[in-house]
Scaffold this motif. Structure first.
Motif, PDB file in Angstrom:
ATOM      1  N   THR A 191     -47.451  71.753  41.143  1.00 12.12           N
ATOM      2  CA  THR A 191     -47.967  71.946  40.269  1.00 12.12           C
ATOM      3  C   THR A 191     -49.679  72.253  40.423  1.00 12.12           C
ATOM      4  O   THR A 191     -49.897  72.037  41.726  1.00 12.12           O
ATOM      5  N   ASP A 199     -47.559  78.159  38.484  1.00 12.44           N
ATOM      6  CA  ASP A 199     -49.222  78.719  37.351  1.00 12.44           C
ATOM      7  C   ASP A 199     -49.661  79.447  38.865  1.00 12.44           C
ATOM      8  O   ASP A 199     -50.977  78.213  39.080  1.00 12.44           O
ATOM      9  N   THR A 205     -43.532  68.440  47.392  1.00 15.00           N
ATOM     10  CA  THR A 205     -42.992  68.696  46.211  1.00 15.00           C
ATOM     11  C   THR A 205     -41.617  68.324  45.481  1.00 15.00           C
ATOM     12  O   THR A 205     -40.620  67.327  46.085  1.00 15.00           O
ATOM     13  N   ARG A 233     -41.602  78.199  33.678  1.00 19.16           N
ATOM     14  CA  ARG A 233     -41.298  77.864  34.711  1.00 19.16           C
ATOM     15  C   ARG A 233     -40.400  77.765  35.827  1.00 19.16           C
ATOM     16  O   ARG A 233     -39.676  77.328  36.890  1.00 19.16           O
TER      17      ARG A 233
END
Ligand code: PLP
Length: 412
Positions: A162, A191, A155, A348
């Motif tokens: 993601t 998410d 990441t 976020r």
């Protein structure tokens, strides 16, 4: 006085949660506590609740406390009862799916093992390389135990995992995906519903680590169709150092999954003391040994505050606090060489922001000496964790003002 101070005062005056600040035990000499995401501050009612429990329940009821009905129910039922309180106040989860027990690491092990064993024939576990150390180590152990392979997702350290990255690695071999909902380093908020959908389409289970989420951001475990989750209660939930973890298992998975630490307290009818282990019905089956009753007393006291404030208002203040911290850093000339390694987009971003600059490690001692307490994360990162119930905008301003002075003292 700068314009920024004025706005801190205005923000505090308009803060609907301002009244909660006085409900914490003061910490003498502390100018700004910027580490509420590592260890939350003690609510003032805690001392009274602990003393009362000791006198009335421990001394007063002695062993009868396990089975007799007390103000919070028989101690035997506390894992589920306190779990339901956490679920309602912080997790967006219906009752009967959450327990409080063990440490996060142990709970993580139990649920991750249950998930891997619940997908026999699948030999891969997906995890990101920037995940919290204990998560990585626990999975390395499980992979070795069960002959699985870890699929590491790389990441961006200034952001986080993601859905696209997860989609690239999950497949027919994936048993489990383990992710932190809010990344401990960058504060990136994943998410979760989208990642759940992708993993579920591939037939995998997802375990969410909510340590940096619970008590700071809104969670909707039921609505997001979360399979499994674990989290701390000593960070934003203010349960005190080493307070026990929570574990969540979605109702329809409770019969199917088996956790590996078969202790008497998770057995059907523990006091029968008979041969053989049959798990208790429901989420109780993830309990192993004697529940940490005493350690749940401060947590119950702290939950009252969160219940009163409401997680929606807490999240709104959290976003305002982190936005304000970023605004201050951005107002420094050339940001004094300080880089923001957290998401700029409020939706976020979790409850903390991380700043990076060469030489930051040397700043920790001078900051602590001046009563400013953030924490340090390799490499060169200072984490500013802003617990919404206990932190004022003025405190953010005061802390960052000292940080600025100390950075200026560093030279270039
Ligand atoms: C704090 C934290 C833990 C801590 O685990 P313990 O067993 O309580 O030490 C685990 N995972 C994450 C993401 C954390 O932030």
């Amino acid at each position: 006085m700068t314009g920024v101070t004025t706005s801190a005062q205005a923000l505090d005056a308009a803060d609907p949660l301002a009244r909660f600040r006085e409900r914490f035990v003061p910490s003498p000499g502390v100018v700004a506590y910027l580490d509420g995401n590592s260890l939350g501050r003690p609510p003032a009612v805690t001392a009274d609740r602990v003393e009362r429990f000791l006198r009335e329940e421990w001394a007063g009821r002695l062993i009868r406390g396990w089975t007799d009905d007390g103000p919070d129910g028989p101690w035997m039922e506390w894992p589920e009862r306190v779990g339901d309180r956490v679920a309602a106040a912080a997790l967006g989860a219906a009752p009967g799916q959450t327990v409080v027990a063990d440490s996060t690491t142990v709970m993580l092990y139990k649920l991750a093992r249950a998930a891997v064993d619940g997908r026999p024939g699948r030999r891969e576990i997906v995890v990101d390389s920037d995940n919290f150390p204990t998560d990585r180590y626990v999975l390395e152990g499980i992979a070795a135990e069960r002959g699985c392979t870890l699929r590491w997702v790389e990441t961006d350290p200034t952001a986080g995992i993601t859905p696209e990255q997860v989609a690239e690695v999950v497949g027919p071999q994936t048993a489990l995906v383990l992710m932190s909902h809010v990344a401990y380093r960058s504060g990136w908020l994943a998410d979760a519903p989208a990642i759940n959908r992708i993993a579920h389409d591939a037939g995998a289970l997802v375990l969410w680590d909510l340590c940096h989420s619970a008590g700071a951001v809104e969670l909707e475990l039921d609505a997001w169709n979360v399979d499994l989750a674990v989290g701390c209660t000593y960070k934003y939930l203010n349960g005190g150092p080493g307070s026990p973890a929570f574990g969540y298992v979605r109702r329809d998975l409770q019969e199917e999954l088996r956790q590996p630490i078969q202790g008497w307290m998770g057995r059907r009818d523990p006091f029968e003391m008979g041969p053989g282990y049959t798990p208790a019905a429901g989420v109780r089956g993830i309990v192993s040994g004697t529940p940490p009753i005493f350690a749940m007393v401060p947590l119950l006291a702290a939950l009252e505050m969160l219940e009163e404030a409401g997680i929606g208002a807490v999240r709104a203040k959290s976003q305002a606090l982190t936005a304000y911290a970023l605004e201050i850093v951005d107002s420094w000339p050339g940001s004094l060489g300080v880089q923001v390694v957290s998401p700029r987009a409020p939706e976020r971003r979790g409850g903390h922001v991380t700043l990076r600059r060469a030489g930051f490690r040397k700043l920790l001692d001078p900051l602590w000496a001046r009563g400013v307490i953030p924490d340090y994360r390799e490499p060169d990162g200072i984490r500013i964790g802003l617990a919404p119930l206990s932190t004022s905008f003025a405190e953010v301003h005061a802390g960052l003002t000292v940080l600025r002075e100390v950075v200026e003292g560093l030279g270039q």
